[in-house]
Design an enzyme around this catalytic site. Sequence first.
Site, PDB file in Angstrom:
ATOM      1  CE  LYS A  72      -4.000   2.000   0.398  1.00 46.16           C
ATOM      2  NZ  LYS A  72      -3.614   2.752  -0.805  1.00 46.16           N
ATOM      3  CE  LYS A  85       2.933   6.699   7.193  1.00 47.66           C
ATOM      4  NZ  LYS A  85       2.606   7.919   6.421  1.00 47.66           N
ATOM      5  CE  LYS A 139       4.737   7.392  -0.948  1.00 46.15           C
ATOM      6  NZ  LYS A 139       3.832   7.558   0.207  1.00 46.15           N
ATOM      7  CB  THR A 175      -3.656  12.677   7.180  1.00 44.63           C
ATOM      8  OG1 THR A 175      -3.897  11.724   6.148  1.00 44.63           O
ATOM      9  CG2 THR A 175      -2.206  12.602   7.606  1.00 44.63           C
ATOM     10  CG  ASN A 218      -5.516  16.867   3.430  1.00 45.60           C
ATOM     11  OD1 ASN A 218      -5.006  15.898   3.997  1.00 45.60           O
ATOM     12  ND2 ASN A 218      -6.826  16.989   3.320  1.00 45.60           N
ATOM     13  CB  SER A 272      -6.038   4.507   2.216  1.00 44.84           C
ATOM     14  OG  SER A 272      -5.786   5.856   1.971  1.00 44.84           O
TER      15      SER A 272
HETATM   16  P1  NAD Z   1      -0.177  19.837   0.921  1.00 41.93           P
HETATM   17  O1  NAD Z   1       0.505  19.907  -0.388  1.00 41.93           O
HETATM   18  O2  NAD Z   1      -1.675  19.866   0.991  1.00 41.93           O
HETATM   19  O3  NAD Z   1       0.348  21.025   1.881  1.00 41.93           O
HETATM   20  C1  NAD Z   1       1.702  21.305   2.059  1.00 41.93           C
HETATM   21  C2  NAD Z   1       1.807  22.588   2.861  1.00 41.93           C
HETATM   22  O4  NAD Z   1       3.187  22.836   3.118  1.00 41.93           O
HETATM   23  C3  NAD Z   1       1.261  23.818   2.144  1.00 41.93           C
HETATM   24  O5  NAD Z   1       0.559  24.624   3.053  1.00 41.93           O
HETATM   25  C4  NAD Z   1       2.539  24.539   1.697  1.00 41.93           C
HETATM   26  O6  NAD Z   1       2.356  25.945   1.573  1.00 41.93           O
HETATM   27  C5  NAD Z   1       3.438  24.204   2.877  1.00 41.93           C
HETATM   28  N1  NAD Z   1       4.860  24.433   2.596  1.00 41.93           N
HETATM   29  C6  NAD Z   1       5.576  24.056   1.502  1.00 41.93           C
HETATM   30  N2  NAD Z   1       6.845  24.501   1.629  1.00 41.93           N
HETATM   31  C7  NAD Z   1       6.921  25.132   2.831  1.00 41.93           C
HETATM   32  C8  NAD Z   1       7.954  25.798   3.532  1.00 41.93           C
HETATM   33  N3  NAD Z   1       9.194  25.879   3.044  1.00 41.93           N
HETATM   34  N4  NAD Z   1       7.672  26.343   4.742  1.00 41.93           N
HETATM   35  C9  NAD Z   1       6.419  26.270   5.264  1.00 41.93           C
HETATM   36  N5  NAD Z   1       5.405  25.657   4.630  1.00 41.93           N
HETATM   37  C10 NAD Z   1       5.657  25.094   3.444  1.00 41.93           C
HETATM   38  O7  NAD Z   1       0.392  18.513   1.633  1.00 41.93           O
HETATM   39  P2  NAD Z   1      -0.290  17.611   2.724  1.00 41.93           P
HETATM   40  O8  NAD Z   1      -1.106  16.566   2.048  1.00 41.93           O
HETATM   41  O9  NAD Z   1      -0.883  18.462   3.780  1.00 41.93           O
HETATM   42  O10 NAD Z   1       0.998  16.841   3.290  1.00 41.93           O
HETATM   43  C11 NAD Z   1       1.874  17.462   4.214  1.00 41.93           C
HETATM   44  C12 NAD Z   1       2.864  16.409   4.734  1.00 41.93           C
HETATM   45  O11 NAD Z   1       2.150  15.321   5.314  1.00 41.93           O
HETATM   46  C13 NAD Z   1       3.780  15.776   3.675  1.00 41.93           C
HETATM   47  O12 NAD Z   1       4.996  15.440   4.300  1.00 41.93           O
HETATM   48  C14 NAD Z   1       3.042  14.486   3.320  1.00 41.93           C
HETATM   49  O13 NAD Z   1       3.913  13.503   2.790  1.00 41.93           O
HETATM   50  C15 NAD Z   1       2.538  14.094   4.699  1.00 41.93           C
HETATM   51  N6  NAD Z   1       1.391  13.171   4.685  1.00 41.93           N
HETATM   52  C16 NAD Z   1       0.233  13.507   4.060  1.00 41.93           C
HETATM   53  C17 NAD Z   1      -0.835  12.636   4.100  1.00 41.93           C
HETATM   54  C18 NAD Z   1      -2.155  12.993   3.498  1.00 41.93           C
HETATM   55  O14 NAD Z   1      -3.112  12.224   3.674  1.00 41.93           O
HETATM   56  N7  NAD Z   1      -2.286  14.134   2.836  1.00 41.93           N
HETATM   57  C19 NAD Z   1      -0.706  11.390   4.747  1.00 41.93           C
HETATM   58  C20 NAD Z   1       0.497  11.082   5.391  1.00 41.93           C
HETATM   59  C21 NAD Z   1       1.532  11.977   5.351  1.00 41.93           C
END
Ligand code: NAD
Length: 428
Positions: A71, A95, A107, A191, A222, A362
């Site tokens: 996954k 995880k 992945k 998340t 998100n 998921s």
């Molecule tokens: P996203 O793309 O929706 O949001 C990313 C955020 O980070 C945005 O607000 C962006 O402006 C900000 N950002 C980017 N560069 C930056 C910087 N230099 N300084 C400050 N802010 C900055 O991404 P997301 O889905 O919210 O995911 C965020 C993290 O969580 C990632 O590491 C992702 O791998 C991890 N993650 C996400 C999920 C999920 O379900 N979306 C699940 C597990 C892990």
Amino acid sequence: MSNQTYNPFENAQNQFDGAAAILDLDEGTRALLRRPMMEAHFTIPVKMDDGTTKVFQAFRIKHNTARGPAKGGIRFHPHETVDTVRALSMWMTWKCAVVDIPLGGGKGGVICDPHNLSLPEQERLCRGYARALYAQLGPNWDVPAPDVMTNGQHMLWILDEYETLSGGRYPGMITGKPVGMGGSLGRTEATGYGVVYCMKEYLRYTGIPIESTTASIQGFGNVAEYAARMYTQLGGKVVAVSCWNQADKTAYTFKKAAGCNIEELVGIKDSFGSIDKAGAQALGYEVLPGDAWLSQDVDILIPAALENQITPAVFGQISAKVKLICEAANGPTTPDCDALIRDAGIALLPDFLCNAGGVTCSYFEQVQCNMNYFWEKDEVLEKLESAMTKAFKAVYDLAQEKNLYLRDAAYVIAVKRVAEAVRLRGWA
Ligand code: NAD
């Protein structure tokens, strides 16, 4: 932030080695779990809108499938590397194991920049990905999901191609689909809410009322948005959030000492999680440099944006008031910073536990698709909270019992479960 470069696969292997040593794993199991079981490196030729052909390099990696089908997401990124995909597949194994869902780790990635591809070109790329990998995918073998720069539409194109080749409907072969097309209610929130379900339990166990706490968050995408919503709903106060500003090509921190109003900030952010600077100033927010989120006098830090943000080079900026770091992002803390955090007496909820709400939901999506029966949102969130709370308790109890750092305790639980599955299957 630090300029030192970190190889994510080496980080993942070092973390695994630590857990293997605590568990005294035999050499065969170590050798098996230190590397992915299967790697596909392939090319996808895509007919571009102008009639030329462009060839994209792609990967799909299964780290381990002893506990169930692989996954993990598929990322589109111009700087994607095979070592990033390897590391992320390995973290997916841990995880899924730490929240005890019957899935393994995988992945995928394509080296491309979707900003420079039209939608028809993106569709052809997704269909090419599914065709090239067809025999390696499936609800019982490998289940992809959206990740960096991929979304529900990409997943549906991959699913449609897979189903065309298979001659049937297999909605459980991919997750992150739109609601109404096999997606699960609650996935958008999962998340971020999962981060706070873990945090809430930690605070409860340590006798800290959540209403007395303050937090600073990196990111407002998100994960950060829904973590901030649930945290404030439970009485916590977010004093600062930082995010990227595409126009200025820099990050800013938006601060309101009296407490950010999450809904008003959501109202002035774009779909990439960037808060409008002028709008925030008009609402009375201080605009500070991007890394100011880290040095706020708060109880809780929530890195929810990027990897390698908390490094030895910036560790000194963390306030003495900080009691807890909730790793909402993947890999926000570098391994060489763990000892500093531990020695400073700061608790840390490790990423593969803290942000596991996404993969847990998921998994619920896959279960609902396989039954062809979909739950109400409340039911999904109730099951999610129960799974996260149970996973947190197991990690916290082990950490208390063996005096382990929470990351090490989470690793010990996850690696032990996978090693046991490997042993029972007779693989090592
Ligand atoms: P996203 O793309 O929706 O949001 C990313 C955020 O980070 C945005 O607000 C962006 O402006 C900000 N950002 C980017 N560069 C930056 C910087 N230099 N300084 C400050 N802010 C900055 O991404 P997301 O889905 O919210 O995911 C965020 C993290 O969580 C990632 O590491 C992702 O791998 C991890 N993650 C996400 C999920 C999920 O379900 N979306 C699940 C597990 C892990």
